[in-house]
Scaffold this motif. Structure first.
Motif, PDB file in Angstrom:
ATOM      1  N   ILE A 195      34.879 -21.860  39.539  1.00 43.13           N
ATOM      2  CA  ILE A 195      33.131 -22.096  40.383  1.00 43.13           C
ATOM      3  C   ILE A 195      32.413 -23.294  39.003  1.00 43.13           C
ATOM      4  O   ILE A 195      31.743 -23.587  39.580  1.00 43.13           O
ATOM      5  N   VAL A 196      33.301 -23.036  38.394  1.00 43.84           N
ATOM      6  CA  VAL A 196      33.121 -24.238  36.891  1.00 43.84           C
ATOM      7  C   VAL A 196      33.206 -25.625  37.294  1.00 43.84           C
ATOM      8  O   VAL A 196      32.116 -26.459  36.755  1.00 43.84           O
ATOM      9  N   LYS A 197      33.829 -25.680  37.725  1.00 44.58           N
ATOM     10  CA  LYS A 197      34.400 -26.904  38.407  1.00 44.58           C
ATOM     11  C   LYS A 197      33.235 -28.010  39.300  1.00 44.58           C
ATOM     12  O   LYS A 197      32.743 -28.404  39.268  1.00 44.58           O
ATOM     13  N   VAL A 198      32.671 -26.327  40.158  1.00 43.13           N
ATOM     14  CA  VAL A 198      31.554 -27.271  41.183  1.00 43.13           C
ATOM     15  C   VAL A 198      30.618 -27.315  40.518  1.00 43.13           C
ATOM     16  O   VAL A 198      29.515 -28.313  40.576  1.00 43.13           O
ATOM     17  N   THR A 199      29.990 -26.201  38.924  1.00 44.50           N
ATOM     18  CA  THR A 199      29.182 -26.987  38.085  1.00 44.50           C
ATOM     19  C   THR A 199      28.853 -28.077  37.700  1.00 44.50           C
ATOM     20  O   THR A 199      27.559 -28.692  37.358  1.00 44.50           O
ATOM     21  N   TYR A 200      30.167 -28.592  37.117  1.00 47.66           N
ATOM     22  CA  TYR A 200      30.175 -29.497  36.373  1.00 47.66           C
ATOM     23  C   TYR A 200      28.876 -31.249  37.271  1.00 47.66           C
ATOM     24  O   TYR A 200      29.016 -32.037  37.042  1.00 47.66           O
ATOM     25  N   LYS A 201      29.209 -30.337  38.353  1.00 48.49           N
ATOM     26  CA  LYS A 201      28.895 -31.727  39.340  1.00 48.49           C
ATOM     27  C   LYS A 201      27.384 -32.153  39.560  1.00 48.49           C
ATOM     28  O   LYS A 201      27.508 -33.243  38.739  1.00 48.49           O
ATOM     29  N   ASN A 202      26.540 -31.491  38.611  1.00 48.04           N
ATOM     30  CA  ASN A 202      24.979 -31.422  38.608  1.00 48.04           C
ATOM     31  C   ASN A 202      24.993 -30.931  37.390  1.00 48.04           C
ATOM     32  O   ASN A 202      23.618 -31.054  36.959  1.00 48.04           O
ATOM     33  N   PHE A 203      25.917 -29.791  36.295  1.00 46.36           N
ATOM     34  CA  PHE A 203      25.345 -29.312  35.409  1.00 46.36           C
ATOM     35  C   PHE A 203      26.048 -29.739  34.467  1.00 46.36           C
ATOM     36  O   PHE A 203      27.522 -29.227  33.974  1.00 46.36           O
ATOM     37  N   HIS A 204      26.566 -30.260  33.151  1.00 48.51           N
ATOM     38  CA  HIS A 204      27.218 -30.890  32.027  1.00 48.51           C
ATOM     39  C   HIS A 204      27.123 -29.936  30.986  1.00 48.51           C
ATOM     40  O   HIS A 204      26.800 -30.561  29.529  1.00 48.51           O
ATOM     41  N   CYS A 205      26.845 -28.602  30.535  1.00 48.79           N
ATOM     42  CA  CYS A 205      27.121 -27.571  29.579  1.00 48.79           C
ATOM     43  C   CYS A 205      27.570 -26.777  29.409  1.00 48.79           C
ATOM     44  O   CYS A 205      27.110 -25.582  29.906  1.00 48.79           O
ATOM     45  N   PRO A 206      28.819 -26.813  29.164  1.00 44.00           N
ATOM     46  CA  PRO A 206      29.908 -26.041  28.971  1.00 44.00           C
ATOM     47  C   PRO A 206      29.746 -24.927  27.797  1.00 44.00           C
ATOM     48  O   PRO A 206      30.378 -23.399  28.152  1.00 44.00           O
ATOM     49  N   PHE A 207      28.599 -25.258  26.419  1.00 44.51           N
ATOM     50  CA  PHE A 207      28.428 -24.320  25.361  1.00 44.51           C
ATOM     51  C   PHE A 207      28.098 -23.437  25.577  1.00 44.51           C
ATOM     52  O   PHE A 207      27.929 -22.430  25.979  1.00 44.51           O
ATOM     53  N   PHE A 208      26.823 -23.896  26.221  1.00 43.24           N
ATOM     54  CA  PHE A 208      25.836 -22.786  26.672  1.00 43.24           C
ATOM     55  C   PHE A 208      26.845 -22.063  27.992  1.00 43.24           C
ATOM     56  O   PHE A 208      26.009 -21.097  28.361  1.00 43.24           O
TER      57      PHE A 208
END
Length: 454
Positions: free
Chosen positions: A117-130
């Motif tokens: 799910i993290v890999k899928v989220t990175y497609k549109n949202f690049h905020c790992p600390f949040f």
């Protein structure tokens, strides 16, 4: 006395009728032995057998038979009790293994789901600390989930205040104070955040399979730190496993020629594994071993500390445009809640699994996330794995499994081999006994009877 004289007269008459004088003498001697017995009179079965001249009879034959029958009954009872005990232990072991398989599937599935799910989220949202901060806040729900399970399953139910006082003893006899909250919770909360943040950063550079495999190196780092800091027992097999883990890390970095995103991603994943190992070693040093309730209480305090003191970090990153999003409505709340929920489920399962099943199976569930992520990467993302990466992943996983060997694994192996040898010798002895009994029964069938001694 008159009955005994009748028996003597009858025996004297049988003397001239019996075919062998030696047998008559033996019968008369047996009669005198019985007459001299402590109770003075033999049983009715003994008299009948003696008077009728039963061949091969000796005094006390029937009583011996009864004693042997009672002994056999006692032995059968002991055997039945032993069988029942073994059945109960086998049943409990079966349920533990059954729960273990469920925990293995749940642990590996939750970890694979979180990573994907993290890999899928990175497609549109690049905020790992949040994402790290948002997921850590969900740890607050750990203790309420534990207390709900306590109310549903415990026979002697405690109030919420009583349970909090009991579980807060992990911080000391006085419980949780503001000083201890800041002193003990702060370093562990920082290490927790660093572990998850570096893991999410590594997922931006590497595939989920590579990151999950490199994270398995934390077991080797835990051993090395425990050996150096806690002075744990030295084990050669674990040194070999640590060397294998380091070899896998080097091979993973070499896969793309020590340049580009690969070396950065490997460094981030190894850093996440290192902070995770440091967290575990420091927890063992300062807090010792904790039960399920204490672990749930401690992780909930980490969530409170994260919410109170680390909430300023994502705000700073937002205004500095390091991690920026247009509006709160644009945030992928479904993915964020999925990551946080699966991460919380993973932590709960790891702690619950220690109670329900063997801790070894939980570690196996963690390492099974590697082939799980590989299957998803291959089928969904169409990732092509090079031979170097596959070899590195295999070496790291083998090293992880070697780390799971107990400290007395060599003694346990020797004991197991000795038990197998003893079982083999017992089976040979039983076969020899059965053959001798079969031989005696055949000789009796042919008319040869051995007279036992009185």
């Amino acid at each position: 006395m008159r009955r005994l004289s009748d028996i003597s007269l009858h025996l004297s008459q049988l003397k001239y009728l019996s075919p062998s004088s030696s047998e008559d003498q033996q019968c008369s001697r047996s009669f005198m032995d019985v007459k001299a017995a402590s109770n003075g009179v033999s049983t009715i079965e003994d008299r009948i057998l003696r008077i009728t001249g039963y061949y091969g009879y000796y005094p006390g034959y029937s009583s011996h038979q009864r004693e042997e029958a009672s002994e056999n009954r006692t032995e059968n009872l002991h055997q039945d009790n032993h069988v029942k005990t073994r059945c109960q232990s086998c049943t409990s072991a079966f349920f533990k293994i059954f729960w273990g398989f469920l925990v293995i599937l749940s642990v590996s599935s939750s970890w694979v789901g979180t990573t994907q799910i993290v890999k899928v989220t990175y497609k549109n949202f690049h905020c790992p600390f949040f994402m790290t901060w948002f997921s850590t806040n969900w740890n607050i729900m750990f203790f309420p989930v534990y207390y709900s399970g306590h109310l549903a399953s415990a026979q002697e139910k405690q109030t919420l205040i009583q349970k909090i006082r009991e579980c807060s003893r992990i911080f000391g006899e006085e419980g949780l104070t503001l000083k201890l909250f800041l002193k003990r919770t702060a370093p562990f909360s920082i290490l927790w955040t660093l572990t998850n943040y570096l893991y999410l950063l590594a997922l931006k550079k590497l595939t989920a399979t590579d990151v999950s495999a490199l994270f398995c190196c934390n077991k080797a780092f835990v051993f090395l730190l425990s050996w150096i800091v806690l002075k744990d027992r030295f084990m050669g097999v674990r040194i070999v496993a640590a060397i294998m883990a380091i070899t896998g890390i080097v091979m993973m970095a070499y896969a793309d020629g020590f340049h580009g995103d690969s070396i950065i991603g490997v460094a981030l994943a190894v850093g996440s594994a290192s902070t995770s190992a440091l967290y575990k070693v420091l927890f063992k040093m300062f807090l010792g071993s904790a039960n399920f309730g204490e672990a749930a209480y401690f992780i909930s305090t980490l969530g409170f500390f994260n919410l109170i003191f680390i909430s300023s970090a994502p705000v700073i990153l937002y205004f500095t445009k390091v991690e920026y999003w247009s509006s709160f409505s644009a945030l992928p709340w479904a993915y964020l809640c999925g990551i946080a929920g699966l991460w919380l489920a993973f932590n709960i399962l790891v702690n619950v699994g220690v109670v329900l099943t063997y801790p070894l199976l939980i570690s196996i569930g963690t390492v099974l996330s590697v082939p799980g992520n590989a299957a998803v990467d291959l089928m969904k993302h169409e990732v092509i794995f090079s031979m170097v990466r596959l070899t590195a992943t295999s070496i790291i996983c083998i090293g992880f499994l070697l780390m799971l060997l107990p400290e007395e694994w060599d003694e346990i192996t020797l004991r197991f081999i000795n038990r197998l040898k003893e079982k083999k010798n017992e089976e040979q002895t039983e076969d020899t006994t059965e053959s001798s009994v079969h031989t005696r029964s055949r000789s009796r069938a042919n008319g040869t009877v051995s007279i036992p001694l009185a």
